[in-house]
Design a protein around this motif. Structure first.
Motif, PDB file in Angstrom:
ATOM      1  N   ALA A  16     119.003 -79.625  22.955  1.00  0.00           N
ATOM      2  CA  ALA A  16     117.640 -80.160  22.954  1.00  0.00           C
ATOM      3  C   ALA A  16     116.611 -79.026  22.911  1.00  0.00           C
ATOM      4  CB  ALA A  16     117.421 -81.039  24.186  1.00  0.00           C
ATOM      5  N   LEU A  19     116.395 -77.437  19.478  1.00  0.00           N
ATOM      6  CA  LEU A  19     115.762 -78.320  18.490  1.00  0.00           C
ATOM      7  C   LEU A  19     114.315 -78.652  18.860  1.00  0.00           C
ATOM      8  CD1 LEU A  19     118.726 -80.834  18.004  1.00  0.00           C
ATOM      9  CD2 LEU A  19     117.918 -79.150  16.331  1.00  0.00           C
ATOM     10  N   TRP A  21     113.567 -80.742  21.222  1.00  0.00           N
ATOM     11  CA  TRP A  21     113.643 -82.172  21.494  1.00  0.00           C
ATOM     12  C   TRP A  21     113.662 -82.375  23.002  1.00  0.00           C
ATOM     13  CZ3 TRP A  21     117.811 -84.809  17.912  1.00  0.00           C
ATOM     14  CH2 TRP A  21     117.432 -84.645  16.567  1.00  0.00           C
ATOM     15  N   TRP A  63     113.284 -95.134  22.987  1.00  0.00           N
ATOM     16  CA  TRP A  63     113.210 -93.865  22.263  1.00  0.00           C
ATOM     17  C   TRP A  63     113.178 -94.089  20.755  1.00  0.00           C
ATOM     18  CZ3 TRP A  63     117.811 -92.027  25.661  1.00  0.00           C
ATOM     19  CH2 TRP A  63     117.337 -91.699  26.937  1.00  0.00           C
ATOM     20  N   ASN A  67     110.126 -93.381  18.048  1.00  0.00           N
ATOM     21  CA  ASN A  67     110.542 -92.292  17.142  1.00  0.00           C
ATOM     22  C   ASN A  67     110.664 -90.968  17.888  1.00  0.00           C
ATOM     23  OD1 ASN A  67     110.825 -93.728  14.689  1.00  0.00           O
ATOM     24  ND2 ASN A  67     108.597 -93.820  14.558  1.00  0.00           N
ATOM     25  N   LYS A  68     111.187 -91.037  19.098  1.00  0.00           N
ATOM     26  CA  LYS A  68     111.326 -89.861  19.950  1.00  0.00           C
ATOM     27  C   LYS A  68     112.650 -89.170  19.640  1.00  0.00           C
ATOM     28  CE  LYS A  68     109.585 -90.065  24.002  1.00  0.00           C
ATOM     29  NZ  LYS A  68     109.259 -90.291  25.402  1.00  0.00           N
ATOM     30  N   ASN A  69     112.591 -87.876  19.396  1.00  0.00           N
ATOM     31  CA  ASN A  69     113.804 -87.089  19.198  1.00  0.00           C
ATOM     32  C   ASN A  69     114.384 -86.756  20.564  1.00  0.00           C
ATOM     33  OD1 ASN A  69     113.665 -86.971  16.358  1.00  0.00           O
ATOM     34  ND2 ASN A  69     112.151 -85.353  16.486  1.00  0.00           N
ATOM     35  N   ARG A  91     120.133 -93.299  12.616  1.00  0.00           N
ATOM     36  CA  ARG A  91     119.265 -92.410  13.389  1.00  0.00           C
ATOM     37  C   ARG A  91     119.940 -91.842  14.634  1.00  0.00           C
ATOM     38  NH1 ARG A  91     114.361 -96.045  14.515  1.00  0.00           N
ATOM     39  NH2 ARG A  91     113.597 -94.204  15.592  1.00  0.00           N
ATOM     40  N   THR A  92     121.148 -92.289  14.925  1.00  0.00           N
ATOM     41  CA  THR A  92     121.863 -91.851  16.116  1.00  0.00           C
ATOM     42  C   THR A  92     123.153 -91.167  15.697  1.00  0.00           C
ATOM     43  OG1 THR A  92     121.008 -93.772  17.300  1.00  0.00           O
ATOM     44  CG2 THR A  92     122.851 -92.611  18.309  1.00  0.00           C
ATOM     45  N   MET A 156     121.000 -78.877  10.902  1.00  0.00           N
ATOM     46  CA  MET A 156     119.701 -78.661  11.558  1.00  0.00           C
ATOM     47  C   MET A 156     119.552 -77.221  12.011  1.00  0.00           C
ATOM     48  SD  MET A 156     119.608 -82.076  13.835  1.00  0.00           S
ATOM     49  CE  MET A 156     118.102 -82.917  13.478  1.00  0.00           C
TER      50      MET A 156
END
Length: 156
Positions: A16, A19, A21, A63, A67-69, A91-92, A156
């Motif tokens: 996290a 990133l 996040w 979340w 649109n929470k990363n 998205r997961t 990423m």
């Protein structure tokens, strides 16, 4: 995801952070009663896990709507738990931190101040249903290498 002691929190926090996040730990969603039971070396039943899973699903929905990363560290040992929690497979992404029984047992023996009893490791491995749709990551590597490996696979 993975058994207790595999490094979900450590790797999740590092991932996290790398990133930029947010991070959340599913352990924080357990009731006081369930934590005490696990501290005593007693595994939870599916019925005892149900409110925990429902609370996690509610958080995940929130979340996704925002649109929470987010990186969530969660054991999610059974396929049925993962099916309940993975609400949007586009998205997961599920990352399975995998290690040998001996390695994880050694880590649990060295771990301080955690409620999860070392006695529960065998039941964790017995309960574990390895996912067919996850990114498999070997946890024998140092944490920063593990994070690099996850990011590489995720692109990423």
């Amino acid at each position: 995801m993975g058994v207790s002691g595999v490094g979900k929190t450590t790797i999740g926090k590092l991932l996290a952070e790398s990133l930029q996040w947010e991070f959340s730990d599913a352990d924080n969603f357990h009731s006081v009663e369930n934590v005490e039971k696990m501290r005593g070396g007693i595994p939870l039943s599916d019925a005892e896990r149900k409110p925990w899973l429902q609370d996690l699903q509610t958080a995940i929905k929130h979340w996704l709507q925002e649109n929470k990363n987010m990186v969530l560290a969660c054991s999610a040992l059974k396929d049925s738990y993962r099916q309940f929690l993975v609400l949007d497979s586009d998205r997961t992404k599920l990352v399975y931190l995998r290690g040998s029984y001996q390695l994880i047992q050694q880590r649990l023996h060295e771990r301080q101040n955690h409620y999860m009893s070392e006695k529960l490791l065998s039941t964790q491995f017995e309960t574990l249903e390895e996912p067919s749709d996850a990114i498999y990551i070997d946890v024998a590597e140092p944490p920063l290498v593990i994070v690099q490996n996850i990011r590489m696979v995720l692109g990423m």
